[in-house]
Structures are given as structure tokens and as C-alpha cells.
Design an enzyme around this catalytic site. Structure first.
Site, PDB file in Angstrom:
ATOM      1  N   PRO A 136      13.999  -9.395  13.804  1.00 39.86           N
ATOM      2  CA  PRO A 136      15.102  -8.917  12.974  1.00 39.86           C
ATOM      3  C   PRO A 136      14.986  -9.264  11.493  1.00 39.86           C
ATOM      4  O   PRO A 136      15.259  -8.424  10.642  1.00 39.86           O
ATOM      5  CB  PRO A 136      16.326  -9.607  13.585  1.00 39.86           C
TER       6      PRO A 136
ATOM      7  N   GLU B 156       8.835   3.377   7.288  1.00 42.20           N
ATOM      8  CA  GLU B 156       9.054   4.537   6.435  1.00 42.20           C
ATOM      9  C   GLU B 156      10.459   5.107   6.490  1.00 42.20           C
ATOM     10  O   GLU B 156      10.927   5.729   5.538  1.00 42.20           O
ATOM     11  CB  GLU B 156       8.005   5.611   6.780  1.00 42.20           C
TER      12      GLU B 156
ATOM     13  N   ILE C 222       0.319  -5.527   5.595  1.00 42.72           N
ATOM     14  CA  ILE C 222       0.408  -5.135   4.192  1.00 42.72           C
ATOM     15  C   ILE C 222       1.765  -5.522   3.615  1.00 42.72           C
ATOM     16  O   ILE C 222       2.192  -5.009   2.598  1.00 42.72           O
ATOM     17  CB  ILE C 222       0.162  -3.623   4.037  1.00 42.72           C
TER      18      ILE C 222
ATOM     19  N   GLY D  69       0.828  -1.192   0.000  1.00 40.91           N
ATOM     20  CA  GLY D  69       0.000   0.000   0.000  1.00 40.91           C
ATOM     21  C   GLY D  69       0.866   1.248   0.000  1.00 40.91           C
ATOM     22  O   GLY D  69       0.662   2.165  -0.758  1.00 40.91           O
TER      23      GLY D  69
ATOM     24  N   GLN E  39      11.977  -4.857   5.810  1.00 42.37           N
ATOM     25  CA  GLN E  39      11.238  -3.597   5.726  1.00 42.37           C
ATOM     26  C   GLN E  39      12.166  -2.429   5.442  1.00 42.37           C
ATOM     27  O   GLN E  39      11.866  -1.558   4.638  1.00 42.37           O
ATOM     28  CB  GLN E  39      10.569  -3.313   7.075  1.00 42.37           C
TER      29      GLN E  39
END
Ligand SMILES: Cc1cc2nc3c(=O)[nH]c(=O)nc-3n(C[C@H](O)[C@H](O)[C@H](O)COP(=O)(O)OP(=O)(O)OC[C@H]3O[C@@H](n4cnc5c(N)ncnc54)[C@H](O)[C@@H]3O)c2cc1C
Ligand code: SF4
Ligand code: FES
Ligand code: FES
Lengths: 332, 687, 181
Positions: free
Chosen positions: B581, B654, B463, B236, B587
Site C-alpha cells: 500500500p 500508468e 525504476i 523512465g 505510484q
């Protein structure tokens, strides 16, 4: 997608007959479909008949007398790229194929379809925008719009699109011939010569007539092509159309004199661009970086860049020089 | 660096991993629903004006087409839907941008719906659109606040005077383009109404409970009657944070037809219907003493929104956090254009803002003749510059130092444009990363089953972050049992209400509720408990809470072609306690890869005359492919922070994208001596 | 055979024969249907994903007569008689395909939407590998040949290590076989 009928004839004559006799307003041959189905889904192509030409038996790569190759039109791009004869005799053709699209697309895409794929100009593929190629007379949306990746050579006020095929660039350098079966029988069309410059009829990409079927590509024996390479510049590392590309072959005598040289450019014109001026400059003289630069400059003197793509001129120039220098084994 | 393999990192394998690698995981559109009809959206081909009329004759005559919905015949949405103009679909003849939905064609099959859409004739009354952002646009104004509620402008001291008196000044304008989330799974919904007026939506959303609330408001249906189920979400990056037109379209169509309807947007439609990051023009001015200490920091951003909705990206808020300076001004100006409505894209604010700020810091380091890491350390603030609040933890310096060590920064010769390797110029660069660490109230239930297993339920979303797995770990730790004994249920608005997966707040918010529920269950000695964290969150200490990081990039630039490739990238982050981890590394790397795309290739282009998004597909809008990503590694330092949440964690979704573009741009400068201030760093900008 | 529903453009339906994951299917299909939509919309085989519907992302990659191909641009009717293997057909019963195992072990996905296409593509890649043409297996080769599969989550480094593990085990095995011969 508009509904369409689907036919699978047995052989080339049958295919030509089916297509020409169909009375279909828009009939198309179907190779791998990777360009045609894409455009049909966008509403750019709206055939009411598809004639499958992927199973006509045009699927072999054969050696010809004198050391050339004859490639069936339905050979898949991935298979041709791996062909051992092609790889030793025409490395630039294999490299061009492997630089195009993605492995899974190359497994579907045919050689005939590759040559006849349509431009990637975004105004052409979006039916809400103006485009003389898709809708003659509607205007060229790219001219006053986005055209960073459009032509610098041979364009017209009617159309500034480029031809997207990598393979076609390499075949143009080789001087391949396209074997066509049409209503009036068989013809051989040399490359360059298959693809047109846009002039005032950009709706026509090639010199083919409706109903013409590509049955094979013939690569003539060409000593120079054994030492050849394809270099493609793009906006990411892979899976992207060329911004500019160069296919070049170089053959020198013992004393370093250029006996034969072939250069073709991609991403610069409505057709793969054979750099004849540059070749002429180079033939018969020594293979030096200075002469490569002068030849490249002579070729690109003809360029008429647009507002957003002036960079393609030095880019093409640089590429010609480094590709030739690499082939000659001299420093650029 | 030796390549790390995730296979060697301890931790849980993704709980839904097997379903995802076997194709068993069903995403929204893939639900098998009896009698479902298929819809295709039709979008505007003008950027400004009105619909004059439709001719649906050919569409309706096409075999198996069932219905065409337009503003003329679509069910009405609730009055107060005006507050969400992007969701008040098919309600008006007005067209606000090219690519706005104007009709929906519903058919028995996808082939028929698509052809019906092609055959629909829409006539418009067109006006000349204005689609170009500039920093001198007459329509620029100061929004009341910017995204996430931050003040539009703020500052301290007298930066203009300080700039006049500064030994060193950097004054530069940077720009970032219109860039897009483009998750791999296009936005999609399957809608079913029951006879008694309950609406069930299988939707691709970052937060089913919050989305269900919005949908119920838009449709004017009691919130108890809307259920959103979203077990698997194909990415997303912010674009599924709020419901998108597809949800409402599917619901209206199912209502109109009286049967289930499914709708997936096309890739092309994702370029106009689901939000994107506004292009920005940013002027940064830095003043400094000869020793590199900042005396002034001015960061001003110009950005766009659509005419129907204000979305003001918080582009300069990073400059309120990063560096100490006695004089500072940060500001945002917005102009409303005839363009699609921008929205959240991964690290709204920080992603573009840190490109400008961290490029400017690099320029200052060059001007000062200082190492850019030393310069950053010299300007490290004691407290958050904007608010004077204490940092709950701040380990930027440790990240810079550790990154420098792992990357081999100390061997770097700072002279730009001098390292030649064959056809290539080679260089390296560094930039800092930052992203806020927040949390929101959420609720959860925990139950002890008779067989010794536990069931934890929370309206969270996975997501691709690994939330299902991380929450399993968090619950197991709080229950002090093996993770194999814990089942976590998420992805359904019928589950306890929870924060959406956004703002890097998911795990912190959900984890807090899960820990509370599990601890309460342990205390209660079994049975079932339901908790929420409203009180805890309201009582959170008023501190500056941010994650930090340092990113290093090494690039090569082809001198013939101007092509830039990233040879290696290293990110070292300080993000509190890392819960899983393996997943965290993935990510962070994912964010860095998206940052690489932002640096080198991502850019949507609007046709200046028609406002059409010209390159609206994956052939035209380039995102990184495998070959672009040579050696990207992410790691972190141990960071203890007891003032965040029970896990001590900061969000990691982010921060990876922030700083990555500047690290690459700074490396390009080091390689070539050319400062590229406009993203993306296309080859023609270096030729 | 043309089916007329209302009096309008004729839609052509044709009969085709496909073997999908080892199972034979005789189907009457609209000539317009892609192999991808046939799998997803008609047969409930939603493992192959639709990411772009234009050949630009690889999410729809399946094995078509043993070779990787984009199912979104393949017309079902044009592949009458073919064998199709989708992600649903890769495992043998409960036993995952080595690539499926490796993707889990290497955390080679996040949202998972590109994953079936990545795995089918990787299976095709490993099968195609020919050292004479491609040179020795390397990470650069994997990256180049996997570039037709976009992963927006950016799992590429893990995808490469998962494929490297399986591909090198395979080529190691092939060498041993070759050496014994
Ligand atoms: C995402 C994407 C990226 C791509 N990237 C590249 C790239 O980088 N470089 C590159 O070169 N190409 C690229 N391509 C294009 C791809 O190579 C072509 O789509 C493919 O080669 C076309 O072959 P096909 O057999 O699928 O043609 P089809 O789609 O079947 O046909 C294309 C056209 O040729 C006609 N045709 C087909 N066969 C014959 C025949 N025998 N005689 C007469 N007419 C015929 C058809 O009627 C149609 O008009 C890309 C395509 C996609 C979708
Ligand atoms: S450049 Fe050619 S293809 Fe593109 S819009 Fe103009 S006419 Fe059409
Ligand atoms: S869905 Fe087929 S390549 Fe994207
Ligand atoms: S795992 Fe999400 S796109 Fe690859």
C-alpha cells in the site's frame, strides 16, 4: 566550455584593471556564476578570462543617510531578501527577490549578477538558431518563431526579447542607482536607465561599457515604498520566470489623494518598464479602482503586441489594477 | 480530507531506501570503472537534409580529446539494424530531425569532451523541414496497426446516422501537445568490452534482459556476449523501455577506442533522442438520448511520427473500453514529419485519449443537464464494448461513488462560473481513469539458503516503482516467511529473463514468475528451482482486463491572470489486490502529479522553420514543482480478481495519469464556464 | 599553470583547497570544472546528482559553506577554500540524519534520483528557517521553498510530510530552548 583563465583580484580597482588590462578578447566578471556559467556551458558566452568579483568585500547592506540602503554588488540574493531594513522599507524588493529562481540559486546569485543576467529567449540560448543579440546580423529567430513570452513594449525589428530579472523590476520602481566602477572612475546610473531598449543594437543589454564593474546598488529613501508589493504571474506556481510582473508602491494622503506612486512592469520589454504614464495619470488624484484602470490603460496604449503575446496586454493591465487596489485597500 | 502520511501506512520500507537517501546507490553513469573515457554526443542543427562534411581539426587539437566518431568512421552496426533506425546511430549522412545524433566526441575528461563537441564543425545540405501536425495534412495515412498491436480503426453500427438522430450531440476537437517523459536521471551508459568480445553495459533501462537482446541484434553480437546491468534507474516513464541511442553510442565508442566509455545524454538531448508523446488532435462526437444514454461514440485521432520510424500511439483505444454505445467508430491517422521519433510515455494512448473522451463526457453531462457521475453510470457497459468479452473485474462505478463520498461531490452546485473566492473562481471536476491489466511471460529462480534465507533472482527492474520491495513481499508471501528472510536480485540481464517495466505489466509478470518459483521451491522442500510462466500466460483466460478509477479535482483560477492552481485532487482506483500500500499510493500519486503537469503546463514547442525544440530544458519545459502540488491523494477500493495472476493485482504505474488532465479541465470549466479543449491549460487560454 | 597537451587552446589548471564532508582535499583542477563534476567525476562522490547541469532541477544541491547551492553552476575554482557537505556526509556514521530517516519513513522518493538533492535542500531549508522572515512553518512554506528541487516521480506530498516532521521537531526544540533562556 572554452578554457579560460581565472583571476581573483583583491579590490574593485584591481578587478577593473585586471579585466581591462588583460587583453583578453572576451573577459567577464564572475559573480555567483548562475547565469554566466550556464551560458558558458551552452557556448553562448565564451570568455577566456574570468575575474571573480564575489570576494571583493562588496557584501554588506548598509543604511544610508536619510533612510536609504546601500547594497554591495556581491550580496547574495537570499541575504538581501532577508534583510530586515529592506523588508520594512522596500517590501516589493524582498518579494521580487524571493519570487526569483530557487532558494539554492538565490544563495549563489549576487545582486550585480542578477541585474546583468541575460535574456531567457530560447533563440539566444541555443547557438544553432539565429539571434541578433548573440550573433549580430544573423536575424531574430523569435520574431517568426516562438515568442509567446516576448516583449509587447519598446521592442524593435532587431530584437523582441524581455529582461528576465525580477529584482530589476522592483529596483526600477524604487528608482535605485547603480554604482559602477569603470576605467574612467566611478559613475552612478539611475534605474530605469541601466538597461537599454534593443533598437538596432540588441547585443547591448545595458549602458555599461566593457570593464564596468557594479560595486553597489543604492536605494534612495522612499516613503511610498513602505507600502509596496511585487506580483509575478508565471506558468507554474514557483521556480519560473515571469510571464508578466508588476512592482508597485503607493502613498496616499489622509484624504486618499495619491501623493506618490511607483509602478514598474517585468516580462514586457527588453528593460524593466517603468510605467511613467500611469504614474503621471495617478499622482495628485484619488485612489480609486476606476482611476487605476484608466492609468493602466493609458500605459498599455503604447503596447505593440506580437502575434502570440497579445494576452500580455490585458494581463499587465489587470495586474496593475489589482496590485494598486490591494495597496490602496479598495476593491479592484 | 485529512492528509494521509505514508509513515502511518503499514508495509515494507523500500529495500534500497537507505542506499538512495545516503547517496550510496550508484546509477548507470556512476559506476566506478578503471580507465573510463567520457563521451559527449553532438546533435544535428537541421531537421532535414544531409551531412556534407565534418571538420574535426579543432576538436582533435583540443587537449585530452581522444576521438571523434561520425558516420564516416564509426564501427558498422549489423545489417538488420535497419529495423531499429533510432539505434542505427552514426551510420548515415541523412538527417531526419533537429537534435538527431551526428557525432560523438570522446575525451579523457568531461570538460574536454564537451569543448570538443562545441568545436566540431558540421556542414549540412539543408532541406525545408515539415514539422507541423494538422488534421488536414496531405500526408496523413492509416497505419496497419497502432502501438501494442491494437487495430487502427474499429467500430460497430452506424454512428453517423445515430448522430443525426440523437437528441443530444457533442462534437468537439481536442488537442494535446508534444509532451515529454523527462525522467530525472538522464539516459546514460557505461560500456566495456572484454578482450574476448564480451560487452558489459551499465545502462539506465526499464528492462535489462530485453535491452540486452536488442543491443546484441543491433551490434551483431551473440546475445550471450552482451550483459546489461542496471541496479538503480532514475525514472523512465516509458523512455527507457527500449534501448536508446546512448547505449549503442557508448558501445561503439568503447569498441573504437578499445577502452571503457561512459556517456550521459544532456537534459536538452532528452528532448529529441529518447522519445516523447506525439501531439494529438482528437475529434470526439457523442450522440445521446435526452436521458443521457449514448447512441453514438466517434473518436478519431491525428498524430505524428518521424520519417524514419513509425510509432502510432493508440490514442482512441480507451473509447473501445469505457462506455456502452450501440454505434461506435474509433480511428487513428498518422503523418510522418521531420520531427524526433515519438515513443512510449506513461500510459500511451490512454493519457491523451482519456483527456478527450472524458472532457467530451463532461460536455455531454452539461448538455444533458445531468450529473457527470450519473451520466457515466448510465453508460456503464456489461461487457467490453469492442470485443464483447466479459470483464475480469470492473469497478468504475464503485470508484466514482466512493470518490464522490470522500471528495464531497454531492454538495457541488453544477452551475459553472459562479463560485468566487476573492480573486479566484473555484470549481471542481471529475473524470474516469482506465488502463489495461496485462502480463507477459517471465522467468525466475528461487533458492533456499542454509541459513534460512531465500534468494530470488529475476531480470526485473526497479525504476522507482518499488519493484524490488513488492517482489520481496510477493516472494515472502508465497514462501510463507518473513520478508526479512528474502533477498530479491534484479536489474541485470544475467538474471532469468523477464518482461520489462512497462505497460504496467512489471509486477504482474514478474510476480507470477516469483510466486511460481517460490511455490515450486516449497513443494520441492528446498534447494533451487528455475521456472518460467510461458504456459500460464498462454493459458490466460481471454477476458477484458483493465484497471479503473475516478479522479476528482478542485481548482482555482485567478481572474486577473488566468493562472490555474489545483487545490486538491483525489483519485480512487480499482486495481485488483494492492501488494504494498505505501508504494502503491506513491505510484498512483506520481501518475496524478504527472497528469497535473500534462493538464496545466507540459508542452514542448518546435520552431516551425528549423524544427528545433525551442524550450528544450527544465526552465522552458515546465514540469510540476512542489508548489504546484497542494493536496494530491490516492486511494483504492478492495477489488478481488482471481483471473489475472496469482497475486490478483493490476498494474498501477500508468493509470494515475489517465483521467487526471480531464478532471482538471472539467474543474476549470466548472470554475470559469470556459471549456479548454487544448492542453496545456495555460493562463493565456483563460484570460 | 597552463598544461599543453597538444598544441592548442591552453587549458588552465589551478590548485584549490576544499573541505568535503569534513575531509580536506588539495586538488589541481581545470578552471572549467564545476563543483558537481569535481565531486562526481574526480572524487567518486556520486551522491549529488546531475539532472540538468543548468540550475533548473536541484538534483545537484549540496551544502556549500553550510548553505544549499546548485553544485552544477558553481565553478570549483570559485569556491576555493569552501566547505562542502554532500549527501554522503550527512549521516553520522551509521546514524542517519533525521531527514534521511524521515524520507524513508514517509516514502518520500521513488526512483531516488532527486533524493540526495531534496534532502540536502531540506537540510538547508530547515537551517534557514526564520519565523520573523518566513512566518510560521507551514506546508505552503515547505512547498515554496522546496520548489527548486524537481521530482519527476511526483513524490511531493510525501516529501512535504517528511520535511514537516523534521522541521517541526526542530522548531519545537528551538522553542523549548528559547523558552528556557
Ligand atoms: C533555473 C534558473 C531560474 C531562474 N529564475 C529566475 C527568476 O525567476 N527571476 C530572476 O530574476 N532570476 C532568475 N534566475 C537568474 C538568476 O537570478 C541569475 O542567474 C542570478 O541572479 C545572476 O547572479 P550571479 O551572481 O550568479 O551572476 P553571474 O552569472 O556571475 O553573472 C551574470 C552576468 O553579470 C556579470 N556580472 C556579475 N557581477 C558583476 C558585477 N559586479 N559587475 C559587473 N558585471 C557583473 C557577469 O559578467 C555576467 O555577465 C534564474 C536562474 C536560473 C539558472
Ligand atoms: S528576441 Fe532578441 S534575443 Fe531573442 S532571437 Fe530575437 S534577437 Fe535574439
Ligand atoms: S543538475 Fe544542478 S540544478 Fe539540475
Ligand atoms: S524520486 Fe524520482 S525524481 Fe524524485
Amino acid at each position: 566550455m572554452k578554457p579560460f583563465r581565472f583571476e581573483r583580484p583583491e579590490n574593485a580597482e584591481g578587478a577593473v584593471a585586471t579585466l581591462t588590462a588583460s587583453g583578453a578578447e572576451h573577459a567577464r566578471y564572475l559573480g555567483g556564476g548562475t547565469n554566466l556559467v550556464d551560458l558558458m556551458r551552452l557556448g553562448v558566452e565564451t570568455p577566456d578570462l574570468l575575474v571573480d568579483v564575489a570576494r571583493l568585500g562588496h557584501d554588506a547592506v548598509r543604511e544610508t543617510d536619510g533612510g536609504g540602503l546601500r547594497v554591495g554588488a556581491a550580496v547574495r540574493n537570499s541575504d538581501l531578501a532577508r534583510d530586515p531594513l529592506l523588508r520594512t522599507r522596500y517590501p516589493m524588493v524582498s518579494q521580487a527577490l524571493l519570487s526569483g529562481a530557487s532558494p539554492q540559486l538565490r544563495n549563489l546569485a549576487t545582486i550585480g549578477g542578477n541585474l546583468l543576467q541575460r535574456t531567457r529567449c530560447a533563440y539566444f540560448t541555443d547557438t544553432s538558431l539565429d539571434c541578433n543579440k548573440r550573433d549580430p546580423g544573423s536575424g531574430c529567430g523569435a520574431l517568426d518563431g516562438e515568442h509567446r513570452n516576448h516583449a509587447i513594449l519598446g521592442h524593435s525589428a532587431a530584437c523582441i526579447a524581455t529582461h528576465p530579472s525580477d529584482l530589476a523590476v522592483a529596483l526600477t520602481a524604487v528608482g535605485a542607482e547603480v554604482l559602477v566602477e569603470g576605467a574612467a572612475g566611478e559613475r552612478h546610473i539611475p534605474m530605469p536607465g541601466l538597461h537599454r531598449l534593443p533598437g538596432d543594437a540588441p547585443e547591448r543589454d545595458t549602458v555599461l561599457d566593457p570593464g564596468d564593474l557594479i560595486v553597489a546598488i543604492q536605494l534612495p529613501p522612499l516613503e511610498a515604498a513602505r507600502r509596496s508589493s511585487y506580483r509575478k504571474v508565471r506558468d507554474r506556481a514557483s521556480f519560473s520566470f515571469a510571464v508578466v510582473s508588476v512592482a508597485a508602491a503607493l502613498q496616499c494622503d489622509e484624504d486618499g489623494t495619491i501623493r506618490d506612486v511607483r509602478i514598474a512592469l517585468g516580462g514586457v520589454a527588453h528593460a524593466p518598464w517603468r510605467a511613467e504614464r500611469a504614474e503621471e495619470e495617478l499622482r495628485g488624484g484619488p485612489a480609486t479602482a476606476e482611476r487605476f484602470a484608466a492609468a493602466a490603460a493609458a500605459e498599455l496604449d503604447q503596447a505593440r503586441p506580437l502575434e502570440q503575446n497579445a494576452f500580455k496586454v490585458p494581463l499587465a493591465r489587470n495586474l496593475i489594477v489589482t496590485v494598486l487596489a490591494d495597496l490602496a485597500g479598495v476593491a479592484a | 480530507m485529512t492528509p494521509v502520511s505514508a509513515a502511518t501506512i503499514d508495509g515494507l520500507r523500500r529495500i534500497e531506501g537507505r542506499d538512495k537517501v545516503t547517496g550510496a546507490a550508484r546509477y548507470a553513469y556512476e559506476q566506478q570503472i578503471e580507465g573510463v573515457a567520457t563521451a559527449v554526443a553532438v546533435t544535428s542543427t537541421i531537421a532535414k537534409g544531409r551531412i556534407h562534411g565534418f571538420d574535426a581539426g579543432e576538436t582533435l587539437a583540443h587537449p585530452r580529446v581522444l576521438e571523434v566518431l561520425t558516420y564516416e568512421n564509426a564501427p558498422r552496426v549489423a545489417e538488420d539494424a535497419d529495423s531499429e533506425p533510432e539505434l542505427a546511430v552514426l551510420q548515415t549522412s541523412a538527417v531526419a530531425y533537429h537534435g538527431q545524433v551526428v557525432a560523438l566526441v570522446i575525451a579523457e575528461t568531461l570538460e574536454a569532451a564537451r569543448e570538443g563537441a562545441r568545436l566540431l564543425a558540421v556542414e549540412y545540405r539543408e532541406q525545408t523541414p515539415d514539422v507541423e501536425l494538422s488534421d488536414s495534412h496531405p500526408g496523413l495515412y492509416k497505419p496497419d496497426k497502432v502501438n501494442a498491436g491494437f487495430p487502427t480503426d474499429e467500430g460497430t453500427g452506424d454512428p453517423d446516422r445515430a448522430l443525426e438522430k440523437a437528441d443530444l450531440v457533442v462534437d468537439a476537437v481536442y488537442s494535446t501537445p508534444n509532451d515529454h517523459n523527462q525522467p530525472m536521471e538522464p539516459h546514460a551508459t557505461v560500456a566495456t568490452w572484454s578482450d574476448d568480445g564480451h560487452l558489459t553495459l551499465y545502462d539506465s533501462t526499464q528492462g535489462a534482459p530485453m535491452a540486452a537482446n536488442s543491443v546484441s541484434k543491433i551490434l551483431g553480437v551473440d546475445s550471450g556476449r552482451v550483459r546489461i546491468i542496471s541496479h538503480h534507474v532514475g525514472g523512465g516513464f516509458g523512455s527507457k523501455g527500449t534501448p536508446r541511442p546512448n547505449v549503442i553510442l557508448a558501445a561503439l565508442a568503447a569498441q573504437a577506442l578499445g577502452r571503457p566509455v561512459k556517456l550521459a545524454l544532456t537534459r536538452q538531448q532528452l528532448f529529441t533522442m529518447v522519445g516523447y508523446r506525439t501531439p494529438t488532435i482528437q475529434r470526439v462526437r457523442l450522440g445521446a438520448n435526452a436521458d443521457g444514454t449514448l447512441t453514438a461514440l466517434v473518436h478519431e485521432a491525428f498524430e505524428q511520427s518521424s520519417t524514419i520510424k513509425e510509432f502510432a500511439e493508440q490514442t482512441t483505444t480507451c473509447s473501445r473500453v469505457m462506455y456502452a454505445s450501440p454505434n461506435r467508430r474509433t480511428a487513428h491517422r498518422l503523418v510522418r514529419l521531420d520531427v524526433p521519433t515519438p515513443s512510449w510515455k506513461r500510459a500511451p494512448g490512454e493519457a491523451p485519449g482519456m483527456f478527450a473522451l472524458e472532457s467530451a463526457i463532461d460536455e455531454l453531462a452539461v448538455a444533458a443537464g445531468m450529473d457527470p457521475i450519473a451520466l457515466r453510470i448510465a453508460n456503464e457497459p456489461d461487457v467490453e464494448p469492442e470485443t464483447g468479452r466479459r470483464f475480469s473485474s470492473r469497478n468504475l462505478v464503485a470508484c466514482l461513488r466512493e470518490g464522490a463520498r470522500q471528495f464531497g461531490w454531492d454538495e457541488r452546485d453544477p452551475t459553472p462560473g459562479v463560485r468566487r473566492e476573492g480573486r479566484f473562481l473555484v470549481g471542481s471536476g471529475v473524470a474516469a481513469s482506465t488502463y489495461p491489466a496485462r502480463r507477459q511471460p517471465s522467468s525466475a529462480t528461487a533458492r533456499a539458503n542454509d541459513d534460512g534465507t531465500y534468494l530470488v533472482r529475476i531480470g526485473a527492474a526497479d525504476i522507482g516503482t518499488g519493484a524490488r520491495t513488492a517482489l520481496t513481499r510477493i516472494a515472502a508471501t508465497a514462501l510463507d516467511v518473513d520478508p526479512s528472510r528474502v533477498v530479491v536480485e534484479i536489474g541485470d540481464s544475467a538474471l532469468p529473463f523477464a518482461m520489462l517495466a512497462g505497460g504496467s505489466m512489471g509486477t504482474a509478470s514478474w510476480g507470477s514468475a516469483v510466486v511460481k518459483a517460490c511455490r515450486a521451491l516449497v513443494e520441492q522442500g528446498g534447494g533451487e528451482v528455475e521456472v518460467d510462466t510461458k504456459e500460464e500466460v498462454a493459458a490466460d483466460a481471454d477476458l477484458a482486463k483493465h484497471g479503473f478509477g475516478a479522479q476528482f479535482a478542485q481548482v482555482r483560477v485567478d481572474i486577473d491572470s488566468g493562472e490555474t492552481r489545483v487545490d486538491r485532487m483525489l483519485g480512487v482506483f480499482a486495481v485488483g489486490k494492492v501488494i504494498e500500500p505505501r508504494l502503491a499510493r506513491s505510484q498512483l500519486i506520481g501518475g496524478m502529479v504527472m497528469g497535473l503537469g500534462m493538464a496545466l503546463m507540459e508542452e514542448a514547442i518546435l520552431d516551425p522553420r528549423t524544427g528545433a525544440t525551442v524550450n528544450h530544458d527544465f526552465a522552458g519545459y515546465h514540469v510540476p514543482v512542489n508548489a504546484d502540488v497542494t493536496d494530491v491523494e490516492a486511494t483504492w477500493i478492495e477489488e478481488e480478481d482471481a483471473e489475472l495472476n496469482p497475486m490478483g493485482s493490476k498494474g498501477i504505474g500508468e493509470i494515475g495519469i489517465t483521467g487526471a488532465p480531464a478532471a482538471i479541465a472539467n474543474a476549470v470549466f466548472h470554475a470559469t464556464g470556459r471549456r479548454v479543449r487544448d492542453l496545456p491549460i495555460r493562463l493565456d487560454r483563460l484570460l | 599553470m597552463a598544461l599543453h597537451h597538444r598544441e592548442a587552446a591552453p587549458v588552465t589548471q589551478v590548485e584549490i583547497d576544499l573541505t568535503i564532508n569534513g575531509e580536506n582535499h588539495q586538488l589541481v583542477v581545470d578552471t572549467r570544472i564545476s563543483l558537481l563534476d569535481l565531486l562526481r567525476e574526480r572524487l567518486g562522490l556520486t551522491g549529488a546528482k546531475k539532472g540538468c547541469d543548468h540550475g533548473q532541477c536541484g538534483a545537484c544541491t549540496v551544502l556549500l559553506d553550510g548553505r544549499r547551492a546548485n553544485a552544477c553552476l558553481a565553478l570549483a575554482v570559485a569556491h576555493d577554500g569552501s566547505e562542502v557537505t554532500t549527501i554522503e556526509g550527512l549521516a553520522t556514521g551509521d546514524q542517519l540524519h533525521p531527514l534521511q530517516e524521515a524520507f524513508i519513513e514517509h516514502d518520500a522518493f521513488q526512483c531516488g534520483y532527486c533524493t540526495p538533492g531534496q534532502i540536502c535542500s531540506a537540510a538547508g531549508f530547515i537551517d534557514e528557517l526564520d519565523e520573523a522572515v518566513d512566518g510560521p512553518l507551514s506546508d505552503d512554506l515547505i512547498r515554496e521553498r522546496m520548489s527548486g528541487n524537481i521530482c519527476r516521480c511526483g513524490a511531493y506530498p510525501n516529501i512535504v510530510s517528511a520535511i514537516r516532521e523534521v522541521a517541526s521537531a526542530r522548531s519545537g526544540a528551538a522553542e523549548r530552548v528559547g523558552g528556557a533562556a
